[in-house]
Motif scaffolding. Structure first.
Motif, short mmCIF file in Angstrom:
data_model
loop_
_atom_site.label_atom_id
_atom_site.label_comp_id
_atom_site.label_asym_id
_atom_site.label_seq_id
_atom_site.Cartn_x
_atom_site.Cartn_y
_atom_site.Cartn_z
N GLY A 77 0.81 -1.21 0.00
CA GLY A 77 0.00 0.00 0.00
C GLY A 77 0.84 1.25 0.00
N LEU A 78 0.19 2.38 0.16
CA LEU A 78 0.87 3.67 0.09
C LEU A 78 1.74 3.93 1.31
N LEU A 79 1.32 3.52 2.51
CA LEU A 79 2.06 3.88 3.72
C LEU A 79 3.34 3.07 3.89
N GLY A 80 3.35 1.84 3.47
CA GLY A 80 4.53 1.01 3.66
C GLY A 80 5.69 1.37 2.75
N GLU A 81 5.41 2.01 1.67
CA GLU A 81 6.45 2.30 0.68
C GLU A 81 6.62 3.79 0.43
N VAL A 82 6.23 4.63 1.37
CA VAL A 82 6.18 6.06 1.11
C VAL A 82 7.56 6.66 0.81
N GLN A 83 8.61 6.17 1.44
CA GLN A 83 9.94 6.73 1.17
C GLN A 83 10.41 6.40 -0.25
N PHE A 84 10.02 5.26 -0.74
CA PHE A 84 10.39 4.89 -2.11
C PHE A 84 9.47 5.56 -3.13
N VAL A 85 8.22 5.74 -2.76
CA VAL A 85 7.25 6.35 -3.67
C VAL A 85 7.60 7.81 -3.92
N LEU A 86 8.05 8.52 -2.90
CA LEU A 86 8.41 9.93 -3.09
C LEU A 86 9.59 10.08 -4.04
N ILE A 87 10.60 9.27 -3.86
CA ILE A 87 11.76 9.32 -4.76
C ILE A 87 11.35 8.91 -6.17
N ALA A 88 10.55 7.85 -6.26
CA ALA A 88 10.12 7.38 -7.56
C ALA A 88 9.24 8.42 -8.25
N PHE A 89 8.42 9.15 -7.46
CA PHE A 89 7.57 10.17 -8.05
C PHE A 89 8.41 11.23 -8.76
N PHE A 90 9.44 11.72 -8.08
CA PHE A 90 10.25 12.78 -8.68
C PHE A 90 11.05 12.27 -9.88
N VAL A 91 11.53 11.05 -9.79
CA VAL A 91 12.29 10.49 -10.92
C VAL A 91 11.36 10.27 -12.12
N PHE A 92 10.20 9.65 -11.88
CA PHE A 92 9.24 9.43 -12.96
C PHE A 92 8.76 10.76 -13.53
N PHE A 93 8.50 11.73 -12.64
CA PHE A 93 8.00 13.03 -13.10
C PHE A 93 9.00 13.70 -14.03
N ILE A 94 10.27 13.73 -13.64
CA ILE A 94 11.29 14.37 -14.48
C ILE A 94 11.41 13.66 -15.83
N ILE A 95 11.46 12.33 -15.79
CA ILE A 95 11.62 11.57 -17.05
C ILE A 95 10.42 11.76 -17.96
N ILE A 96 9.21 11.59 -17.41
CA ILE A 96 8.01 11.72 -18.24
C ILE A 96 7.84 13.16 -18.72
N TRP A 97 8.17 14.14 -17.88
CA TRP A 97 8.05 15.55 -18.25
C TRP A 97 8.93 15.89 -19.44
N LEU A 98 10.21 15.52 -19.34
CA LEU A 98 11.13 15.87 -20.42
C LEU A 98 10.88 15.05 -21.68
N MET A 99 10.52 13.80 -21.52
CA MET A 99 10.23 12.98 -22.71
C MET A 99 8.96 13.45 -23.42
N THR A 100 7.96 13.86 -22.65
CA THR A 100 6.73 14.37 -23.26
C THR A 100 7.01 15.66 -24.02
N ALA A 101 7.79 16.54 -23.41
CA ALA A 101 8.10 17.80 -24.08
C ALA A 101 8.97 17.57 -25.31
N TRP A 102 9.83 16.57 -25.26
CA TRP A 102 10.72 16.31 -26.38
C TRP A 102 9.97 15.62 -27.53
N ILE A 103 9.14 14.65 -27.22
CA ILE A 103 8.46 13.87 -28.26
C ILE A 103 7.31 14.64 -28.87
N PHE A 104 6.50 15.29 -28.04
CA PHE A 104 5.31 15.97 -28.54
C PHE A 104 5.57 17.44 -28.70
#
Length: 104
Positions: A77-104
């Motif tokens: 669930g969300l509470l057991g993995e919160v420290q990993f989810v926060l890091i993953a959120f920022f990493v995924f956000f940066i990658i998806i943000w730049l790839m979306t801007a680059w591709i589209f």
């Protein structure tokens, strides 16, 4: 004298030649008629796309939905993995943000 099989081969060759001629003429006509639409598709593909602001909004929601699905499926669930989810959120956000801007 030509035999029956030679005449049959000649007729088959003529039929194949006629069929190929018709196919090539149809292909040529279709290329001529579709070239304006094809050029429009090419020009649309190379036109400027979305900017970084629009891409950031899109990537925020895509990342939020993706990480919610991943944490629910993971079992803890969300509470057991919160420290990993926060890091993953920022990493995924940066990658998806730049790839979306680059591709589209």
């Amino acid at each position: 004298m030509t035999s029956n099989s030679d005449l049959k081969d000649k007729n088959d060759s003529r039929k194949i030649l006629i069929a190929l001629t018709v196919l090539i003429s149809i292909l040529t006509l279709s290329v001529i008629l579709l070239s304006p639409s094809f050029m429009e598709i090419i020009s649309t593909g190379f036109s400027p796309g979305i900017d970084l602001k629009e891409s950031a909004v899109i990537s925020f929601f895509v990342t939020l939905i993706l990480l919610t699905i991943l944490t629910v499926i993971s079992g803890d669930g969300l509470l057991g993995e919160v420290q990993f989810v926060l890091i993953a959120f920022f990493v995924f956000f940066i990658i998806i943000w730049l790839m979306t801007a680059w591709i589209f």
